[in-house]
Scaffold this motif. Structure first.
Motif, mmCIF file in Angstrom:
data_model
loop_
_atom_site.group_PDB
_atom_site.id
_atom_site.type_symbol
_atom_site.label_atom_id
_atom_site.label_comp_id
_atom_site.label_asym_id
_atom_site.label_seq_id
_atom_site.Cartn_x
_atom_site.Cartn_y
_atom_site.Cartn_z
ATOM 1 N N ILE A 176 18.806 -14.468 -15.392
ATOM 2 C CA ILE A 176 18.663 -15.573 -16.348
ATOM 3 C C ILE A 176 19.991 -16.305 -16.498
ATOM 4 C CG2 ILE A 176 18.162 -16.163 -18.749
ATOM 5 C CD1 ILE A 176 16.255 -13.787 -18.826
ATOM 6 N N LYS A 177 21.079 -15.540 -16.590
ATOM 7 C CA LYS A 177 22.406 -16.149 -16.763
ATOM 8 C C LYS A 177 22.773 -17.022 -15.563
ATOM 9 C CE LYS A 177 27.232 -15.069 -17.836
ATOM 10 N NZ LYS A 177 27.761 -16.008 -16.824
ATOM 11 N N GLU A 178 22.476 -16.536 -14.359
ATOM 12 C CA GLU A 178 22.815 -17.305 -13.156
ATOM 13 C C GLU A 178 22.077 -18.641 -13.137
ATOM 14 O OE1 GLU A 178 22.578 -16.876 -8.273
ATOM 15 O OE2 GLU A 178 22.249 -15.129 -9.573
ATOM 16 N N LEU A 179 20.777 -18.616 -13.451
ATOM 17 C CA LEU A 179 19.998 -19.850 -13.472
ATOM 18 C C LEU A 179 20.444 -20.776 -14.603
ATOM 19 C CD1 LEU A 179 16.422 -18.482 -12.706
ATOM 20 C CD2 LEU A 179 17.920 -19.772 -11.183
ATOM 21 N N LYS B 130 29.091 -32.311 -21.986
ATOM 22 C CA LYS B 130 29.047 -30.873 -22.220
ATOM 23 C C LYS B 130 27.694 -30.479 -22.818
ATOM 24 C CE LYS B 130 33.994 -29.959 -22.781
ATOM 25 N NZ LYS B 130 35.044 -29.372 -23.662
ATOM 26 N N VAL B 131 27.288 -29.284 -22.496
ATOM 27 C CA VAL B 131 26.035 -28.747 -23.035
ATOM 28 C C VAL B 131 26.356 -27.889 -24.250
ATOM 29 C CG1 VAL B 131 24.023 -27.308 -22.570
ATOM 30 C CG2 VAL B 131 24.952 -28.783 -20.768
ATOM 31 N N GLY B 132 25.781 -28.244 -25.389
ATOM 32 C CA GLY B 132 26.052 -27.519 -26.630
ATOM 33 C C GLY B 132 25.341 -26.183 -26.717
ATOM 34 N N ARG B 133 25.697 -25.424 -27.741
ATOM 35 C CA ARG B 133 25.147 -24.077 -27.908
ATOM 36 C C ARG B 133 23.627 -24.091 -28.080
ATOM 37 N NH1 ARG B 133 27.935 -20.535 -32.428
ATOM 38 N NH2 ARG B 133 29.666 -20.916 -30.972
ATOM 39 N N LEU C 171 17.568 -24.023 -23.160
ATOM 40 C CA LEU C 171 17.447 -23.890 -21.713
ATOM 41 C C LEU C 171 17.151 -22.432 -21.322
ATOM 42 C CD1 LEU C 171 20.418 -26.153 -20.541
ATOM 43 C CD2 LEU C 171 17.980 -26.571 -20.126
ATOM 44 N N LYS C 172 17.818 -21.523 -21.996
ATOM 45 C CA LYS C 172 17.587 -20.097 -21.715
ATOM 46 C C LYS C 172 16.151 -19.718 -22.024
ATOM 47 C CE LYS C 172 19.314 -15.472 -22.827
ATOM 48 N NZ LYS C 172 20.286 -14.683 -23.610
#
Length: 301
Positions: free
Chosen positions: A78-81, A96-99, A105-106
């Protein structure tokens, strides 16, 4: 069937249902396959594959099987994707992608991968001693034991059991047994493993394996203030086991006397063999735990 570890729960009331009632209850609470978006299911399964009964009773024992089925979706995948998607957004959109967006996305990635994830089932045996009001879970993990008991309690509706509460600190008794074997509970002898920990220096620990537990080095550690938190014992030439300071029983192994009886089993079919094994190991475990719990004057916590 051979129980290797025990997390024991004790009660003051009789087991709340008969074998026939329990069989029906467990059948209504079977472990179901995971759906496409289901991470985990739990419930009960027949102890013998290809057989209908959900519980087997013999000599005051009831044997049944808990199962957990979970989808395997490794975190690194999941982290890699997620990292790839974040990098793509940053490069394509120059921001930038925020938290919160990362969390969304996750969640999206997990949803997309879930139907393709493999499933794994884990079975855990339960041995209910109706004569002693004990429910024993074949697990070396307390959290796993609690998980199984919670599922059984939910299925039945009530199950008033708790961890054993000794009248004195087990580590004190373990240490005394190493100093003087005459203090051991009736029927027990010292084995060849133990673990010592420091009381004042909590990080101090030493393990001894395949040694004479009466040797001077062990006694010297005890004199410095260390205590025995885990000890290997033998029960009447039938069982070998480790017991820790929470009274959890681990690494149960048949010794000569019991192994000879197991090897001599000549059951007609799988059901008869299972019942014979439940009776053989169950009775020995019952007697061994009786001696330990009598020594520690155990009550439900």
């Amino acid at each position: 069937m051979w129980i290797k570890n025990l997390t024991v729960f004790v009660g003051e009331e009789a087991f709340p249902c008969s074998v026939a009632e329990l069989d029906e209850i467990l059948d209504q609470n079977r472990c179901q396959p995971c759906g496409s978006q289901t991470e985990r299911t739990e419930g009960f399964v027949p102890p013998l594959k290809g057989q209908d009964p959900m519980a087997y009773a013999v000599d005051g024992f009831i044997f049944c099987t808990y199962q957990e089925t979970a989808r395997l979706l490794p975190g690194p995948v999941i982290k890699e994707l997620l990292d790839e998607k974040v990098e793509h957004i940053q490069q394509e959109e120059g921001r930038k992608v925020g938290r919160k967006e990362k969390a969304d996305l996750k969640e999206q990635i997990t949803f997309e991968l879930m139907p393709r994830a493999f499933t794994r089932s884990r079975r855990t045996s339960l041995l209910i001693d109706t004569e002693r009001k004990r429910v024993m879970v074949d697990s070396s993990s307390a959290s796993r034991g609690e998980e199984v008991i919670a599922c059984l309690r939910k299925a039945i509706g009530t199950l008033p059991v708790a961890y054993p509460a000794p009248n004195s600190a087990p580590y004190t008794s373990f240490s005394n047994w190493l100093r003087d074997t005459k203090l051991l509970p009736e029927g027990f002898t010292l084995g060849d493993r133990c673990e010592l920990k420091g009381i004042k220096d909590e990080g101090a620990a030493v393990k001894f394996t395949a040694v004479d537990l009466g040797q001077e080095e062990i006694l010297a550690h005890l004199e410095t203030g260390m205590v025995a938190t885990r000890i290997n014992l033998a029960w009447q030439d039938s069982l070998e086991l480790d017991i820790n300071d929470k009274l959890e029983i681990k690494r149960i192994k048949a010794l000569d006397l019991l192994q000879e009886n197991i090897d001599a089993l000549d059951a007609e079919d799988a059901v008869a063999e299972l019942q014979a094994r439940i009776s053989l190991q169950g009775k020995v475990l019952r007697d061994a735990i009786d001696s330990l719990y009598g020594y520690f004057e155990v009550n439900p916590a």
